[in-house]
Scaffold this active site. Structure first.
Site, mmCIF file in Angstrom:
data_model
loop_
_atom_site.group_PDB
_atom_site.id
_atom_site.type_symbol
_atom_site.label_atom_id
_atom_site.label_comp_id
_atom_site.label_asym_id
_atom_site.label_seq_id
_atom_site.Cartn_x
_atom_site.Cartn_y
_atom_site.Cartn_z
ATOM 1 N N ARG A 178 -23.685 -22.078 49.096
ATOM 2 C CA ARG A 178 -23.466 -22.688 50.413
ATOM 3 C C ARG A 178 -23.692 -21.707 51.568
ATOM 4 O O ARG A 178 -23.014 -21.749 52.582
ATOM 5 C CB ARG A 178 -22.055 -23.296 50.495
ATOM 6 C CG ARG A 178 -21.796 -24.386 49.476
ATOM 7 C CD ARG A 178 -22.724 -25.585 49.652
ATOM 8 N NE ARG A 178 -22.509 -26.564 48.605
ATOM 9 C CZ ARG A 178 -23.257 -26.673 47.502
ATOM 10 N NH1 ARG A 178 -24.286 -25.867 47.317
ATOM 11 N NH2 ARG A 178 -22.985 -27.575 46.598
ATOM 12 N N SER A 227 -18.428 -32.314 52.392
ATOM 13 C CA SER A 227 -17.261 -31.684 51.768
ATOM 14 C C SER A 227 -16.591 -30.740 52.768
ATOM 15 O O SER A 227 -17.269 -29.963 53.444
ATOM 16 C CB SER A 227 -17.688 -30.892 50.529
ATOM 17 O OG SER A 227 -18.239 -31.750 49.561
ATOM 18 N N GLU A 301 -16.069 -25.418 54.447
ATOM 19 C CA GLU A 301 -17.505 -25.660 54.334
ATOM 20 C C GLU A 301 -18.008 -26.335 55.607
ATOM 21 O O GLU A 301 -19.122 -26.099 56.051
ATOM 22 C CB GLU A 301 -17.803 -26.538 53.113
ATOM 23 C CG GLU A 301 -19.274 -26.683 52.799
ATOM 24 C CD GLU A 301 -19.521 -27.276 51.437
ATOM 25 O OE1 GLU A 301 -20.386 -28.157 51.334
ATOM 26 O OE2 GLU A 301 -18.847 -26.875 50.462
#
Length: 312
Positions: A178, A227, A301
């Site tokens: 990520r 998310s 995130e």
């Protein structure tokens, strides 16, 4: 910097720009959460050359923020100072090649998956399960359903903060979970994604499976983002973020107009009256409870940007 000086600097940079410049542009309606304040200046460049020309003239003193589809961001209620750059129509082209696609940064991930299916190219079906656009996907190495951008990216074209147009091979981006190693302040403008020849019907069927799985497990029809928290490193915890959140008793937890989704508790929801402050505070409460319950620190995130303040 005084307001007059700021205005002078901005007007100088935008002199000759072909894109749209809007002062005090509301950003909340553009975000998936439907919260957040205004951009001091919103610039929607006409194309890559237009963006580069403005960046070359823009004073280094002026803060610049890149926004994409706003699917994975909370813009705080006080809005954003300086220049907000949002790539739109001039960055949405899709060019099909024999073994991949060259796509503009403003292309929605799901749209890219559909083009790949029509072209009989497999390997990009996972994009159908990711909200947002390709520019943001490259920046955060977005992934789902067993794949991610790092797996399929050949190169990315960027415009740097000083207005240079540069093409970076995938290896230069130092992808991790990520995250990417994009230069600070750079804008992704195009990317080339690899595909593998396949039967278009088979690719379309896999996309349908991805969409069905997402619909079944995520609150896709709510005012939400992607998310909320990254999954912990396996050496920190073998459990995914949603499992830790659930175990800490946070499923369905509310604060103001914000709620932890009961369907998938790694998603936050605006039930209709949430402010950005509600959403961020609820996320911090979840992090606190998970830390107390499992000794694990969850990392956001979703990007939170801008100034705290009263919603517009």
């Amino acid at each position: 910097m005084s307001a007059v000086t700021m205005t002078d600097l901005v007007q100088q940079a935008f002199d000759g720009a072909r894109g749209r410049v809007t002062p005090q542009a509301p950003l909340g309606p553009r975000t998936w959460f439907r919260v957040g304040g205004a951009a001091e200046w919103l610039f929607q460049p006409a194309d890559t050359q237009d963006l580069a020309a403005v960046m070359q003239k823009l004073s280094p003193e002026l803060p610049v923020t890149a926004l994409g589809a706003c699917s994975n961001v909370i813009i705080r209620d006080g809005g954003l100072d300086g220049i907000v750059v949002r790539l739109a129509r001039g960055f949405a082209d899709v060019v099909v090649e024999d073994d991949g696609l060259v796509v503009g940064a403003a292309c929605l991930d799901a749209t890219v998956a559909e083009h790949a299916a029509q072209a009989g190219q497999a390997g990009l079906e996972f994009l159908a399960g990711i909200p947002g656009s390709i520019g943001g996907a490259v920046r955060m190495n977005a992934g789902a359903y067993g794949s991610d951008i790092a797996t399929v990216l050949d190169w990315a074209e960027i415009v740097t903060r000083d207005g240079s147009i540069v093409t970076l091979e995938a290896g230069a981006l130092n992808f991790g979970y990520r995250r990417s190693g994009l230069p600070e302040g750079a804008f992704v403008t195009r990317a080339r994604l690899r595909g593998t020849p396949a039967n278009p019907a088979d690719v379309s069927a896999r996309i349908a499976d991805v969409r069905a799985a997402r619909e079944q497990s995520q609150p896709v029809r709510a005012r939400t983002g992607g998310s909320t928290f990254r999954n912990p490193d396996p050496d920190v915890s073998p459990r995914k973020a949603w499992e830790l959140i659930d175990a800490a008793g946070c499923r369905g937890l509310t604060l103001g107009g914000a709620q932890v989704s009961e369907k998938h508790c790694n998603f936050l929801i605006n039930t209709g009256s949430a402010t950005a402050a509600d959403l961020e505070a609820l996320g911090e409460e979840v992090r606190k409870r998970v830390a107390q319950n499992a000794g694990v620190t969850l990392h956001w995130e979703i990007k939170r940007i801008g100034k705290a303040g009263t919603p517009a």
